[in-house]
Design an enzyme around this catalytic site. Sequence first.
Site, PDB file in Angstrom:
ATOM      1  N   LYS A 224       0.744  -1.342   0.070  1.00  0.00           N
ATOM      2  CA  LYS A 224       0.020  -0.046   0.147  1.00  0.00           C
ATOM      3  C   LYS A 224       0.863   1.174  -0.014  1.00  0.00           C
ATOM      4  O   LYS A 224       1.937   1.457   0.660  1.00  0.00           O
ATOM      5  CB  LYS A 224      -1.008  -0.176   1.159  1.00  0.00           C
TER       6      LYS A 224
ATOM      7  N   SER B 217      -9.624   1.605   3.195  1.00  0.00           N
ATOM      8  CA  SER B 217      -8.770   2.314   2.039  1.00  0.00           C
ATOM      9  C   SER B 217      -7.734   1.492   1.427  1.00  0.00           C
ATOM     10  O   SER B 217      -7.079   2.060   0.534  1.00  0.00           O
ATOM     11  CB  SER B 217      -8.026   3.404   2.984  1.00  0.00           C
TER      12      SER B 217
ATOM     13  N   SER C  24      -9.648  -0.802   7.547  1.00  0.00           N
ATOM     14  CA  SER C  24      -9.086  -0.965   6.018  1.00  0.00           C
ATOM     15  C   SER C  24      -8.307  -2.149   5.446  1.00  0.00           C
ATOM     16  O   SER C  24      -8.054  -1.926   4.030  1.00  0.00           O
ATOM     17  CB  SER C  24      -8.265   0.431   5.827  1.00  0.00           C
TER      18      SER C  24
HETATM   19  N1  GLN Z   1     -13.007   3.812   6.636  1.00  0.00           N
HETATM   20  C1  GLN Z   1     -12.354   4.143   7.793  1.00  0.00           C
HETATM   21  C2  GLN Z   1     -11.920   5.381   7.713  1.00  0.00           C
HETATM   22  O1  GLN Z   1     -12.031   6.282   6.449  1.00  0.00           O
HETATM   23  C3  GLN Z   1     -11.188   3.141   8.285  1.00  0.00           C
HETATM   24  C4  GLN Z   1     -10.006   3.681   7.368  1.00  0.00           C
HETATM   25  C5  GLN Z   1      -8.921   2.763   7.769  1.00  0.00           C
HETATM   26  O2  GLN Z   1      -8.973   1.879   8.467  1.00  0.00           O
HETATM   27  N2  GLN Z   1      -7.744   3.387   7.418  1.00  0.00           N
HETATM   28  O3  GLN Z   1     -11.255   6.012   8.560  1.00  0.00           O
END
Ligand code: GLN
Length: 484
Positions: free
Chosen positions: A75, A150, A174
């Site tokens: 990532k 994400s 994420s």
């Molecule tokens: N969807 C969650 C957020 O927008 C989790 C994102 C993540 O785990 N990085 O914060």
Amino acid sequence: MVSIRKLHEQLVKKERSAVEITQETLDRIQAVEPDVNSFLHITADKALKQAQQVDAKIAAGEEIGMLAGIPIAIKDNMCTKGITTTCGSKILENFVPPYESTVTQKLAEAGAVLVGKTNLDEFAMGSSTENSAYKLTNNPWDVSRVPGGSSGGSAAAVAAGECTVSLGSDTGGSIRQPASFCGVIGMKPTYGLVSRYGLVAYASSLDQIGPFSRNVEDSAILLSHIAGYDPKDSTSLKVDIPDYAANFKPDLKRRGQVRIGIIKETFGEGIDSQVEKAVTKAIEQLQNLGAEIHVISCPNFRYGIASYYIIAPSEASANLARYDGVKYGLRDEEAESLISMYNRTRAHGFGQEVKRRIMIGTYTLSAGYYDAYYLKAQKFRTLIKEDFEKAFRQVDVLVCPTVPMTAFKAGEKDDPLSMYLTDLMTIPVNLAGLPGISIPCGFDDNGLPVGLQMIGRVLGEEQLFQIAYAYEQSTDWHLRTPKI
Ligand code: GLN
């Protein structure tokens, strides 16, 4: 099915070279990338060089580790020395880190072959990868749908066969949420198990790095390689890391009674009926394998989202203060004063969602509102932790759907709140610092994968993997691949 173990055997027996495996992977990337868009940068030259080194070792009769010659994607929020690391943001468009993150350092030492950096929601804020400043990633099962987020690029890359395994980061879901949407395994370790050094910080008390893979064993192998104490991360745990894949057994009976708790509050209203059906079937299957099933209540679970969307933006607002156009990253050149340079750089460099969170976080931390918001959210965090502690006095692992739905269409969720709701079941796990894994447990009528989440005790990774493995081996969900 391609797996780390199979590739390793082929390399050791000299049936295939690491260069051949890498080249095949790069060809696959070339073929499917126009449809999937998992990558922000493809590191073909570096990958082939790394592969040559592995082949040289094999030719010299040296022993190679399990990850040597295995194609991996990372990532794009983990720093890779000399390779652009954008975090999906315009503000880091030209950022080339002068240092290596601990995880990528460990992977390089293990001989893993980096094929590229994957797309993500800007600064890991989002649930669909639509917040990337660069491109949309598509779900390999249906390219009109999102891969989740994400870490959408890392999940899609594994699902589409563009790498064997990949790494993502998980602050509120994420890794597990995109794994569920893309029909792969996604694992978030116990907070502190994997070093965060070189991971671009989003919400530091929640961020953890973890693996994506197409089977449980690969996930366990990869975690064994990246976990471990690191003096460069002050929250790193001083614990011995076992070989998580060493003692896998195909059923649950031989290891004493395994007790599994169903989190009562995660079923019923708000859950897609087909998701509920697939997860219920999976629980029956766990029972067939010898597990004892209990129904457990976690009454504070539902306050997870509200607490998270105060705590995470609060931490983010502080962490993102460093992008000021001075030390690195984007700088607005037209500003006439220092203050206007800060303002213009941040106005141009950050996307909408990132700005929204900085504003929320600045507000919730401000003197007059700190007690009402931030402190209250922390109190709920404690209550959620206590719910889990109580539950783990009765059972060994907890299960629930990973996400209340399957992958949605790109552009479908245009208000932030409905997007936030996708993380209903993953967020509490981060708030409590526990390990969680999402594994495929079926498909809906549209042919989209459904994920089962299993949650373990602090440092309960070994048992979590074992239960996930036994379930996986009794089904063939993980053997299905998208037609792409
Ligand atoms: N969807 C969650 C957020 O927008 C989790 C994102 C993540 O785990 N990085 O914060």
